[in-house]
Scaffold this motif. Structure first.
Motif, PDB file in Angstrom:
ATOM      1  N   ARG A 118       0.858  -1.186   0.000  1.00  0.00           N
ATOM      2  CA  ARG A 118       0.000   0.000   0.000  1.00  0.00           C
ATOM      3  C   ARG A 118       0.894   1.235   0.000  1.00  0.00           C
ATOM      4  O   ARG A 118       1.874   1.288   0.730  1.00  0.00           O
ATOM      5  CB  ARG A 118      -0.878  -0.002   1.245  1.00  0.00           C
ATOM      6  N   ALA A 119       0.542   2.215  -0.820  1.00  0.00           N
ATOM      7  CA  ALA A 119       1.332   3.454  -0.864  1.00  0.00           C
ATOM      8  C   ALA A 119       0.446   4.588  -1.349  1.00  0.00           C
ATOM      9  O   ALA A 119      -0.535   4.369  -2.060  1.00  0.00           O
ATOM     10  CB  ALA A 119       2.537   3.288  -1.788  1.00  0.00           C
ATOM     11  N   ARG A 120       0.818   5.810  -0.956  1.00  0.00           N
ATOM     12  CA  ARG A 120       0.084   7.017  -1.343  1.00  0.00           C
ATOM     13  C   ARG A 120       0.980   7.908  -2.207  1.00  0.00           C
ATOM     14  O   ARG A 120       2.172   8.030  -1.932  1.00  0.00           O
ATOM     15  CB  ARG A 120      -0.347   7.798  -0.109  1.00  0.00           C
ATOM     16  N   LEU A 121       0.350   8.541  -3.196  1.00  0.00           N
ATOM     17  CA  LEU A 121       1.080   9.439  -4.079  1.00  0.00           C
ATOM     18  C   LEU A 121       0.226  10.672  -4.341  1.00  0.00           C
ATOM     19  O   LEU A 121      -0.934  10.559  -4.729  1.00  0.00           O
ATOM     20  CB  LEU A 121       1.393   8.737  -5.409  1.00  0.00           C
ATOM     21  N   ASN A 122       0.806  11.847  -4.116  1.00  0.00           N
ATOM     22  CA  ASN A 122       0.131  13.096  -4.458  1.00  0.00           C
ATOM     23  C   ASN A 122       0.474  13.467  -5.894  1.00  0.00           C
ATOM     24  O   ASN A 122       1.650  13.502  -6.259  1.00  0.00           O
ATOM     25  CB  ASN A 122       0.559  14.222  -3.516  1.00  0.00           C
ATOM     26  N   LEU A 123      -0.564  13.741  -6.671  1.00  0.00           N
ATOM     27  CA  LEU A 123      -0.385  14.171  -8.052  1.00  0.00           C
ATOM     28  C   LEU A 123      -1.118  15.487  -8.259  1.00  0.00           C
ATOM     29  O   LEU A 123      -2.228  15.678  -7.753  1.00  0.00           O
ATOM     30  CB  LEU A 123      -0.936  13.125  -9.028  1.00  0.00           C
ATOM     31  N   ASN A 124      -0.490  16.375  -9.012  1.00  0.00           N
ATOM     32  CA  ASN A 124      -1.097  17.650  -9.388  1.00  0.00           C
ATOM     33  C   ASN A 124      -1.503  17.572 -10.844  1.00  0.00           C
ATOM     34  O   ASN A 124      -0.697  17.172 -11.696  1.00  0.00           O
ATOM     35  CB  ASN A 124      -0.116  18.801  -9.167  1.00  0.00           C
ATOM     36  N   THR A 125      -2.740  17.946 -11.118  1.00  0.00           N
ATOM     37  CA  THR A 125      -3.232  17.941 -12.490  1.00  0.00           C
ATOM     38  C   THR A 125      -3.808  19.309 -12.820  1.00  0.00           C
ATOM     39  O   THR A 125      -4.134  20.088 -11.918  1.00  0.00           O
ATOM     40  CB  THR A 125      -4.293  16.839 -12.709  1.00  0.00           C
ATOM     41  N   GLN A 126      -3.921  19.581 -14.094  1.00  0.00           N
ATOM     42  CA  GLN A 126      -4.484  20.840 -14.563  1.00  0.00           C
ATOM     43  C   GLN A 126      -5.466  20.542 -15.687  1.00  0.00           C
ATOM     44  O   GLN A 126      -5.323  19.563 -16.410  1.00  0.00           O
ATOM     45  CB  GLN A 126      -3.414  21.782 -15.134  1.00  0.00           C
ATOM     46  N   VAL A 127      -6.442  21.416 -15.832  1.00  0.00           N
ATOM     47  CA  VAL A 127      -7.344  21.391 -16.978  1.00  0.00           C
ATOM     48  C   VAL A 127      -7.299  22.776 -17.589  1.00  0.00           C
ATOM     49  O   VAL A 127      -7.350  23.779 -16.867  1.00  0.00           O
ATOM     50  CB  VAL A 127      -8.788  21.018 -16.581  1.00  0.00           C
ATOM     51  N   ARG A 128      -7.176  22.819 -18.902  1.00  0.00           N
ATOM     52  CA  ARG A 128      -7.107  24.093 -19.627  1.00  0.00           C
ATOM     53  C   ARG A 128      -8.113  24.106 -20.764  1.00  0.00           C
ATOM     54  O   ARG A 128      -8.501  23.055 -21.258  1.00  0.00           O
ATOM     55  CB  ARG A 128      -5.700  24.286 -20.201  1.00  0.00           C
ATOM     56  N   ASN A 129      -8.488  25.281 -21.175  1.00  0.00           N
ATOM     57  CA  ASN A 129      -9.212  25.416 -22.424  1.00  0.00           C
ATOM     58  C   ASN A 129      -8.267  24.971 -23.537  1.00  0.00           C
ATOM     59  O   ASN A 129      -7.078  25.325 -23.517  1.00  0.00           O
ATOM     60  CB  ASN A 129      -9.631  26.868 -22.652  1.00  0.00           C
ATOM     61  N   ALA A 130      -8.770  24.187 -24.483  1.00  0.00           N
ATOM     62  CA  ALA A 130      -7.934  23.733 -25.588  1.00  0.00           C
ATOM     63  C   ALA A 130      -7.282  24.937 -26.257  1.00  0.00           C
ATOM     64  O   ALA A 130      -7.938  25.944 -26.518  1.00  0.00           O
ATOM     65  CB  ALA A 130      -8.766  22.939 -26.595  1.00  0.00           C
TER      66      ALA A 130
END
Length: 151
Positions: free
Chosen positions: A122-134
């Motif tokens: 078991r492990a945890r990972l923080n991920l940062n994501t973004q959404v942009r206008n095309a």
């Protein structure tokens, strides 16, 4: 579309049927960066912009998909990925197609995540994501999520 992109899109559409209804497409998986696209028409709200719930789904899914593809590359296929928590901001509206993206965390963070999983299951990972206008470089959505991988 690459075979990796086609594989992930098929997986998402089969395992998470909502993605098919949202019109989600895998744009590409290259150099440990994943990009997904959502059309406005299937995700429009009463203000003729993209529905916040659809944007949240895209932000979570691009992180989930990134982790799935990265684990696949690492030969790890015995775990289940879940989102444990997330924080989201919507600084500007999405007025057309949306592009969600996730890039690799620091290599040290990744290596610690893998070592923890291999040792404890078991492990945890923080991920940062973004959404942009095309076509835009400005973040319309910023998401930080904690993903858990468990056997």
């Amino acid at each position: 579309m690459t075979t990796d992109s086609q594989y992930l899109e098929t997986l998402l559409h089969n395992d998470i049927p909502l993605t098919r209804e949202m019109g989600l497409q895998v744009v590409d998986w290259q150099q440990q960066r994943l990009r997904l696209q959502l059309p406005l028409a299937a995700n429009v709200n009463h203000k003729s912009t993209m529905f916040g719930g659809s944007l949240y789904c895209a932000a979570v899914l691009v992180g989930w998909g990134w982790l799935h593809m990265r684990l696949r590359e690492a030969g790890i296929d015995d775990g289940h990925i879940v989102i444990q928590e997330g924080q989201i901001n919507y600084p500007v509206p999405v007025t057309g197609a949306a592009i969600a993206q996730c890039e690799a965390p620091d290599e040290k963070v990744w290596n610690k995540f893998i070592a923890t999983y291999q040792r404890y299951g078991r492990a945890r990972l923080n991920l940062n994501t973004q959404v942009r206008n095309a076509g835009s470089e400005e973040d319309a959505v910023r998401f930080s999520g904690q993903y858990v991988l468990h056997r």
